[in-house]
Design a protein around this motif. Sequence first.
Motif, PDB file in Angstrom:
ATOM      1  N   LEU A 139       0.799  -1.226   0.000  1.00  0.00           N
ATOM      2  CA  LEU A 139       0.000   0.000   0.000  1.00  0.00           C
ATOM      3  C   LEU A 139       0.837   1.286   0.000  1.00  0.00           C
ATOM      4  O   LEU A 139       0.572   2.178  -0.795  1.00  0.00           O
ATOM      5  CB  LEU A 139      -0.961  -0.012   1.199  1.00  0.00           C
ATOM      6  CG  LEU A 139      -1.902  -1.227   1.257  1.00  0.00           C
ATOM      7  CD1 LEU A 139      -2.704  -1.208   2.542  1.00  0.00           C
ATOM      8  CD2 LEU A 139      -2.808  -1.261   0.051  1.00  0.00           C
ATOM      9  N   PRO A 140       1.816   1.496   0.944  1.00  0.00           N
ATOM     10  CA  PRO A 140       2.609   2.746   0.923  1.00  0.00           C
ATOM     11  C   PRO A 140       4.023   2.540   0.409  1.00  0.00           C
ATOM     12  O   PRO A 140       4.612   1.505   0.631  1.00  0.00           O
ATOM     13  CB  PRO A 140       2.652   3.148   2.397  1.00  0.00           C
ATOM     14  CG  PRO A 140       2.686   1.886   3.147  1.00  0.00           C
ATOM     15  CD  PRO A 140       1.911   0.890   2.330  1.00  0.00           C
ATOM     16  N   PHE A 147       8.915   5.095   3.623  1.00  0.00           N
ATOM     17  CA  PHE A 147       8.760   6.327   4.399  1.00  0.00           C
ATOM     18  C   PHE A 147      10.022   7.177   4.292  1.00  0.00           C
ATOM     19  O   PHE A 147      11.118   6.660   4.186  1.00  0.00           O
ATOM     20  CB  PHE A 147       8.493   6.014   5.875  1.00  0.00           C
ATOM     21  CG  PHE A 147       7.121   5.457   6.107  1.00  0.00           C
ATOM     22  CD1 PHE A 147       6.017   6.292   6.110  1.00  0.00           C
ATOM     23  CD2 PHE A 147       6.929   4.109   6.318  1.00  0.00           C
ATOM     24  CE1 PHE A 147       4.750   5.787   6.312  1.00  0.00           C
ATOM     25  CE2 PHE A 147       5.666   3.584   6.525  1.00  0.00           C
ATOM     26  CZ  PHE A 147       4.576   4.423   6.520  1.00  0.00           C
ATOM     27  N   ARG A 154       4.371  13.349   3.284  1.00  0.00           N
ATOM     28  CA  ARG A 154       3.917  12.037   2.807  1.00  0.00           C
ATOM     29  C   ARG A 154       2.695  11.557   3.585  1.00  0.00           C
ATOM     30  O   ARG A 154       1.790  10.949   3.007  1.00  0.00           O
ATOM     31  CB  ARG A 154       5.053  11.022   2.904  1.00  0.00           C
ATOM     32  CG  ARG A 154       6.122  11.304   1.877  1.00  0.00           C
ATOM     33  CD  ARG A 154       7.217  10.283   1.911  1.00  0.00           C
ATOM     34  NE  ARG A 154       8.232  10.599   0.916  1.00  0.00           N
ATOM     35  CZ  ARG A 154       9.359   9.944   0.788  1.00  0.00           C
ATOM     36  NH1 ARG A 154       9.628   8.920   1.576  1.00  0.00           N
ATOM     37  NH2 ARG A 154      10.226  10.301  -0.138  1.00  0.00           N
ATOM     38  N   PHE A 155       2.661  11.828   4.885  1.00  0.00           N
ATOM     39  CA  PHE A 155       1.487  11.462   5.675  1.00  0.00           C
ATOM     40  C   PHE A 155       0.251  12.168   5.128  1.00  0.00           C
ATOM     41  O   PHE A 155      -0.811  11.559   4.963  1.00  0.00           O
ATOM     42  CB  PHE A 155       1.702  11.836   7.153  1.00  0.00           C
ATOM     43  CG  PHE A 155       0.502  11.565   8.005  1.00  0.00           C
ATOM     44  CD1 PHE A 155       0.246  10.294   8.487  1.00  0.00           C
ATOM     45  CD2 PHE A 155      -0.380  12.582   8.318  1.00  0.00           C
ATOM     46  CE1 PHE A 155      -0.875  10.039   9.265  1.00  0.00           C
ATOM     47  CE2 PHE A 155      -1.501  12.346   9.094  1.00  0.00           C
ATOM     48  CZ  PHE A 155      -1.743  11.066   9.565  1.00  0.00           C
ATOM     49  N   ARG A 179      -0.745  10.635   1.764  1.00  0.00           N
ATOM     50  CA  ARG A 179      -1.336   9.308   1.976  1.00  0.00           C
ATOM     51  C   ARG A 179      -2.718   9.415   2.599  1.00  0.00           C
ATOM     52  O   ARG A 179      -3.612   8.633   2.264  1.00  0.00           O
ATOM     53  CB  ARG A 179      -0.409   8.464   2.839  1.00  0.00           C
ATOM     54  CG  ARG A 179       0.843   8.091   2.079  1.00  0.00           C
ATOM     55  CD  ARG A 179       1.890   7.464   2.939  1.00  0.00           C
ATOM     56  NE  ARG A 179       3.068   7.162   2.134  1.00  0.00           N
ATOM     57  CZ  ARG A 179       4.280   7.119   2.598  1.00  0.00           C
ATOM     58  NH1 ARG A 179       4.503   7.359   3.871  1.00  0.00           N
ATOM     59  NH2 ARG A 179       5.286   6.843   1.804  1.00  0.00           N
ATOM     60  N   THR A 180      -2.898  10.373   3.492  1.00  0.00           N
ATOM     61  CA  THR A 180      -4.211  10.574   4.092  1.00  0.00           C
ATOM     62  C   THR A 180      -5.211  11.003   3.027  1.00  0.00           C
ATOM     63  O   THR A 180      -6.315  10.462   2.939  1.00  0.00           O
ATOM     64  CB  THR A 180      -4.136  11.624   5.218  1.00  0.00           C
ATOM     65  OG1 THR A 180      -3.247  11.135   6.230  1.00  0.00           O
ATOM     66  CG2 THR A 180      -5.493  11.890   5.831  1.00  0.00           C
ATOM     67  N   ALA A 237      -5.079  10.456  -0.082  1.00  0.00           N
ATOM     68  CA  ALA A 237      -5.263   9.366  -1.041  1.00  0.00           C
ATOM     69  C   ALA A 237      -6.092   8.216  -0.468  1.00  0.00           C
ATOM     70  O   ALA A 237      -6.401   7.263  -1.182  1.00  0.00           O
ATOM     71  CB  ALA A 237      -3.904   8.845  -1.506  1.00  0.00           C
ATOM     72  N   LEU A 242      -5.146   6.165   2.041  1.00  0.00           N
ATOM     73  CA  LEU A 242      -4.326   5.016   2.422  1.00  0.00           C
ATOM     74  C   LEU A 242      -4.761   4.411   3.754  1.00  0.00           C
ATOM     75  O   LEU A 242      -4.885   3.195   3.875  1.00  0.00           O
ATOM     76  CB  LEU A 242      -2.848   5.401   2.512  1.00  0.00           C
ATOM     77  CG  LEU A 242      -1.960   4.293   3.102  1.00  0.00           C
ATOM     78  CD1 LEU A 242      -1.847   3.141   2.123  1.00  0.00           C
ATOM     79  CD2 LEU A 242      -0.615   4.823   3.482  1.00  0.00           C
ATOM     80  N   TRP A 243      -4.989   5.235   4.762  1.00  0.00           N
ATOM     81  CA  TRP A 243      -5.292   4.710   6.102  1.00  0.00           C
ATOM     82  C   TRP A 243      -6.621   3.963   6.095  1.00  0.00           C
ATOM     83  O   TRP A 243      -6.752   2.923   6.742  1.00  0.00           O
ATOM     84  CB  TRP A 243      -5.262   5.832   7.143  1.00  0.00           C
ATOM     85  CG  TRP A 243      -4.036   6.671   7.007  1.00  0.00           C
ATOM     86  CD1 TRP A 243      -3.979   8.014   6.785  1.00  0.00           C
ATOM     87  CD2 TRP A 243      -2.667   6.230   7.036  1.00  0.00           C
ATOM     88  NE1 TRP A 243      -2.677   8.426   6.671  1.00  0.00           N
ATOM     89  CE2 TRP A 243      -1.853   7.362   6.817  1.00  0.00           C
ATOM     90  CE3 TRP A 243      -2.059   4.994   7.202  1.00  0.00           C
ATOM     91  CZ2 TRP A 243      -0.465   7.290   6.780  1.00  0.00           C
ATOM     92  CZ3 TRP A 243      -0.670   4.919   7.164  1.00  0.00           C
ATOM     93  CH2 TRP A 243       0.115   6.052   6.963  1.00  0.00           C
TER      94      TRP A 243
END
Length: 81
Positions: free
Chosen positions: A21-22, A25, A35-36, A39-40, A42, A44-45
């Motif tokens: 998935l990611p 880091f 990046r967090f 990803r948020t 997008a 991802l979590w």
Amino acid sequence: MGADLSKRLVPDELWELAAPLPPTFGTSPATAHRRFTVRTEAGLWRRLHRAVLDELGALGEVDWTSEIVDAASVRAKRGDR
């Protein structure tokens, strides 16, 4: 001590589940934050959470009879307690 704690909180099996998935880091706080955020945005979590639930569900490890929902999302006004 830190490595032992990280192994208990994030075992290898969870990293294997998350690996597709990611991407890797970053190292600096600014890069990690950027990046967090990406990803948020997008999702991802949400996808990672779903992947973990799917895996646990397939193993029969999810007990939905005792789920808990926290819906507290109201911002407190300044000075209120």
